[in-house]
Motif scaffolding. Structure first.
Motif, PDB file in Angstrom:
ATOM      1  N   PHE A  90     -25.392  10.575  29.446  1.00 10.09           N
ATOM      2  CA  PHE A  90     -24.498  11.669  29.853  1.00 10.09           C
ATOM      3  C   PHE A  90     -24.636  12.859  28.909  1.00 10.09           C
ATOM      4  CE2 PHE A  90     -20.383  13.620  28.793  1.00 10.09           C
ATOM      5  CZ  PHE A  90     -20.106  14.274  29.992  1.00 10.09           C
ATOM      6  N   ILE A  91     -24.621  12.590  27.607  1.00 11.62           N
ATOM      7  CA  ILE A  91     -24.736  13.671  26.624  1.00 11.62           C
ATOM      8  C   ILE A  91     -26.036  14.444  26.811  1.00 11.62           C
ATOM      9  CG2 ILE A  91     -25.036  14.162  24.162  1.00 11.62           C
ATOM     10  CD1 ILE A  91     -23.113  11.901  23.555  1.00 11.62           C
ATOM     11  N   LEU A  92     -27.139  13.709  27.006  1.00 13.48           N
ATOM     12  CA  LEU A  92     -28.447  14.359  27.092  1.00 13.48           C
ATOM     13  C   LEU A  92     -28.604  15.234  28.330  1.00 13.48           C
ATOM     14  CD1 LEU A  92     -30.872  11.551  25.894  1.00 13.48           C
ATOM     15  CD2 LEU A  92     -29.998  13.494  24.619  1.00 13.48           C
ATOM     16  N   HIS A  93     -27.728  15.055  29.330  1.00 13.26           N
ATOM     17  CA  HIS A  93     -27.825  15.858  30.548  1.00 13.26           C
ATOM     18  C   HIS A  93     -26.771  16.957  30.635  1.00 13.26           C
ATOM     19  CE1 HIS A  93     -30.432  12.525  31.841  1.00 13.26           C
ATOM     20  NE2 HIS A  93     -30.932  13.385  32.701  1.00 13.26           N
ATOM     21  N   THR A  94     -25.928  17.095  29.631  1.00 11.05           N
ATOM     22  CA  THR A  94     -24.961  18.183  29.653  1.00 11.05           C
ATOM     23  C   THR A  94     -25.672  19.501  29.349  1.00 11.05           C
ATOM     24  OG1 THR A  94     -24.443  17.845  27.316  1.00 11.05           O
ATOM     25  CG2 THR A  94     -23.035  16.721  28.915  1.00 11.05           C
ATOM     26  N   TYR A 137     -27.559   5.289  34.080  1.00 14.33           N
ATOM     27  CA  TYR A 137     -26.161   4.858  34.062  1.00 14.33           C
ATOM     28  C   TYR A 137     -26.069   3.412  34.544  1.00 14.33           C
ATOM     29  CZ  TYR A 137     -24.942   9.787  33.511  1.00 14.33           C
ATOM     30  OH  TYR A 137     -24.832  11.071  33.034  1.00 14.33           O
ATOM     31  N   SER A 138     -25.019   2.723  34.112  1.00 14.59           N
ATOM     32  CA  SER A 138     -24.784   1.349  34.545  1.00 14.59           C
ATOM     33  C   SER A 138     -23.459   1.269  35.290  1.00 14.59           C
ATOM     34  CB  SER A 138     -24.783   0.383  33.350  1.00 14.59           C
ATOM     35  OG  SER A 138     -23.797   0.751  32.404  1.00 14.59           O
ATOM     36  N   TYR A 139     -23.448   0.457  36.350  1.00 13.28           N
ATOM     37  CA  TYR A 139     -22.276   0.307  37.211  1.00 13.28           C
ATOM     38  C   TYR A 139     -22.016  -1.187  37.390  1.00 13.28           C
ATOM     39  CZ  TYR A 139     -23.676   5.086  38.397  1.00 13.28           C
ATOM     40  OH  TYR A 139     -24.055   6.407  38.329  1.00 13.28           O
ATOM     41  N   ILE A 140     -20.763  -1.600  37.194  1.00 16.28           N
ATOM     42  CA  ILE A 140     -20.408  -3.009  37.306  1.00 16.28           C
ATOM     43  C   ILE A 140     -19.616  -3.236  38.595  1.00 16.28           C
ATOM     44  CG2 ILE A 140     -19.065  -4.882  36.276  1.00 16.28           C
ATOM     45  CD1 ILE A 140     -19.756  -3.813  33.547  1.00 16.28           C
ATOM     46  N   PRO A 154     -15.719  15.278  27.732  1.00 14.95           N
ATOM     47  CA  PRO A 154     -15.342  13.865  27.887  1.00 14.95           C
ATOM     48  C   PRO A 154     -16.227  13.158  28.905  1.00 14.95           C
ATOM     49  CG  PRO A 154     -13.742  15.295  28.970  1.00 14.95           C
ATOM     50  CD  PRO A 154     -14.663  16.196  28.199  1.00 14.95           C
ATOM     51  N   PHE A 155     -16.515  11.907  28.609  1.00 15.50           N
ATOM     52  CA  PHE A 155     -17.416  11.120  29.451  1.00 15.50           C
ATOM     53  C   PHE A 155     -16.624  10.202  30.365  1.00 15.50           C
ATOM     54  CE2 PHE A 155     -19.411   6.870  29.820  1.00 15.50           C
ATOM     55  CZ  PHE A 155     -20.415   7.197  30.709  1.00 15.50           C
ATOM     56  N   ALA A 156     -17.051  10.117  31.630  1.00 17.36           N
ATOM     57  CA  ALA A 156     -16.474   9.154  32.572  1.00 17.36           C
ATOM     58  C   ALA A 156     -17.486   8.903  33.674  1.00 17.36           C
ATOM     59  CB  ALA A 156     -15.171   9.685  33.167  1.00 17.36           C
ATOM     60  N   LEU A 157     -17.625   7.631  34.056  1.00 13.04           N
ATOM     61  CA  LEU A 157     -18.476   7.315  35.191  1.00 13.04           C
ATOM     62  C   LEU A 157     -17.834   7.831  36.466  1.00 13.04           C
ATOM     63  CD1 LEU A 157     -19.602   3.655  34.427  1.00 13.04           C
ATOM     64  CD2 LEU A 157     -21.070   5.659  34.539  1.00 13.04           C
ATOM     65  N   PRO A 158     -18.618   8.162  37.491  1.00  8.93           N
ATOM     66  CA  PRO A 158     -18.033   8.649  38.748  1.00  8.93           C
ATOM     67  C   PRO A 158     -17.126   7.607  39.378  1.00  8.93           C
ATOM     68  CG  PRO A 158     -20.367   8.130  39.020  1.00  8.93           C
ATOM     69  CD  PRO A 158     -20.086   8.076  37.554  1.00  8.93           C
ATOM     70  N   THR A 172     -18.893  -7.533  50.683  1.00  4.62           N
ATOM     71  CA  THR A 172     -17.998  -6.560  50.052  1.00  4.62           C
ATOM     72  C   THR A 172     -18.058  -6.730  48.542  1.00  4.62           C
ATOM     73  OG1 THR A 172     -16.491  -6.488  51.941  1.00  4.62           O
ATOM     74  CG2 THR A 172     -15.612  -5.768  49.826  1.00  4.62           C
ATOM     75  N   PHE A 173     -18.219  -5.617  47.856  1.00  6.14           N
ATOM     76  CA  PHE A 173     -18.169  -5.581  46.394  1.00  6.14           C
ATOM     77  C   PHE A 173     -17.042  -4.662  45.967  1.00  6.14           C
ATOM     78  CE2 PHE A 173     -22.601  -6.489  47.424  1.00  6.14           C
ATOM     79  CZ  PHE A 173     -22.865  -7.579  46.613  1.00  6.14           C
ATOM     80  N   LEU A 174     -16.497  -4.906  44.808  1.00  5.07           N
ATOM     81  CA  LEU A 174     -15.464  -4.043  44.247  1.00  5.07           C
ATOM     82  C   LEU A 174     -16.046  -3.247  43.089  1.00  5.07           C
ATOM     83  CD1 LEU A 174     -12.204  -6.201  44.080  1.00  5.07           C
ATOM     84  CD2 LEU A 174     -12.822  -4.462  45.744  1.00  5.07           C
ATOM     85  N   TYR A 175     -15.756  -1.940  43.103  1.00  6.03           N
ATOM     86  CA  TYR A 175     -16.135  -1.064  42.002  1.00  6.03           C
ATOM     87  C   TYR A 175     -14.906  -0.270  41.605  1.00  6.03           C
ATOM     88  CZ  TYR A 175     -18.256   2.800  39.424  1.00  6.03           C
ATOM     89  OH  TYR A 175     -18.565   3.724  38.459  1.00  6.03           O
TER      90      TYR A 175
END
Length: 299
Positions: free
Chosen positions: A66-70, A202-205, A87-91, A134-137
């Motif tokens: 995220f930092i490297l793309h600001t 990015y990583s998404y769980i 501030p950083f936050a995943l979508p 179905t997955f939960l994010y």
């Protein structure tokens, strides 16, 4: 998966399979890129982070990407308050390619294990050839319907839009082609009910709904998101708390992480003391419902 190539250097302190205790040094690896110019070195670092996958413990790879793309970092407009200003936050909603990779991985995992589905490629084409998953994010449901076409091709119905995916995989790296574009990522099963998907740095769980904790339980029981050290306790048992109140602070990966209350209530138990080392997934404290109105404050 480690990034490799000209101008990329990776110094590792740990390797795959090594056991890291909960009080390990936060620095597990150094990733270095170099080029003729800052722009070239930055581009190499962006590419290296995009294909660097680590599973088994939380890392700051998404944060660094995220930092490297600001724009400010790219233009070298830096200051000591950079992190506070950006501030950083995943979508809140994962990008569509992430969902394509997730469902493609599920297709590759499910299709070889289903003998009836295997028959649809042969002498019984009249059998039902789809299933829903179905997955939960972040408590949001992502439901897709997969139609089998061949062992490496399926049609995915997602958000009422069909897309045909040609899938190839090597280990847990998934590569897709949707007829107009190609993209790739890395999907790994963290447990029987949890998957992590890496895409574009990015990583998404994701979780399977039937394994997830109920909403009430997740609100009342607050869990450590990563291993670390308890460095501050701002609330004590018996105190009233409101949503987003900071209850304690954990130091992990050389950063302070605020653990906040999820809802109104009374802090019931605090299970750790200052200086304690905390493991990922440990129960930190519980909040019981306060059926009385929140206390009013007057001047």
């Amino acid at each position: 998966q480690e990034p490799k190539g000209k101008g990329i250097r990776l110094d590792l302190g740990y390797d795959s399979g090594d056991l890291l205790p909960s009080d390990y040094d936060a620095l597990i690896a150094k990733l270095i890129t170099h080029g003729e110019t800052r722009e070239e070195a930055l581009y190499l670092m962006q590419q290296a982070l995009a294909c660097y996958y680590i599973t088994g413990l939380p890392t700051n790879l998404s944060f660094l990407n995220f930092i490297l793309h600001t724009p400010h970092f790219i233009q070298a407009h830096l200051a000591t308050n950079f992190l506070e200003a950006h501030p950083f936050a995943l979508p809140a909603i994962p990008p569509l390619p992430v969902l394509y990779l997730l469902f493609a991985f599920d297709y590759l995992q499910t299709q070889p294990l289903d003998p009836i589905l295997q028959d649809t490629f042969g002498w019984q084409p009249n059998l039902a050839r789809y299933w829903e998953r179905t997955f939960l994010y972040q408590q949001q449901r992502c439901t897709g319907r997969l139609y089998a076409k061949s062992p490496n091709q399926c049609t995915l119905i997602l958000q009422e839009h069909p897309i045909t995916l040609l899938i190839t995989a090597q280990h847990q790296a998934v590569m897709l082609h949707d007829g107009s574009a190609s993209f790739s990522g890395f999907v790994h099963a963290l447990s029987a009910d949890k998957l992590i998907c890496f895409y574009a740095g990015y990583s998404y769980i994701f979780q399977l709904p039937h394994h997830t904790t109920s909403h009430a339980q997740s609100e009342n029981k607050h869990i450590a998101p990563m291993p670390g050290t308890l460095i501050a306790i701002l609330k004590n048992p018996g105190d009233h708390v409101a949503p987003n109140d900071i209850v304690l602070i954990i130091e992990a990966m050389k950063m302070e992480h605020h653990i906040r209350a999820a809802h109104h209530g009374i802090l019931e138990t605090m299970l750790y003391q200052l200086g304690d080392t905390i493991k990922e997934g440990a129960l930190l404290f519980t909040i019981k419902d306060d059926h009385e109105s929140p206390p009013c404050h007057t001047d």
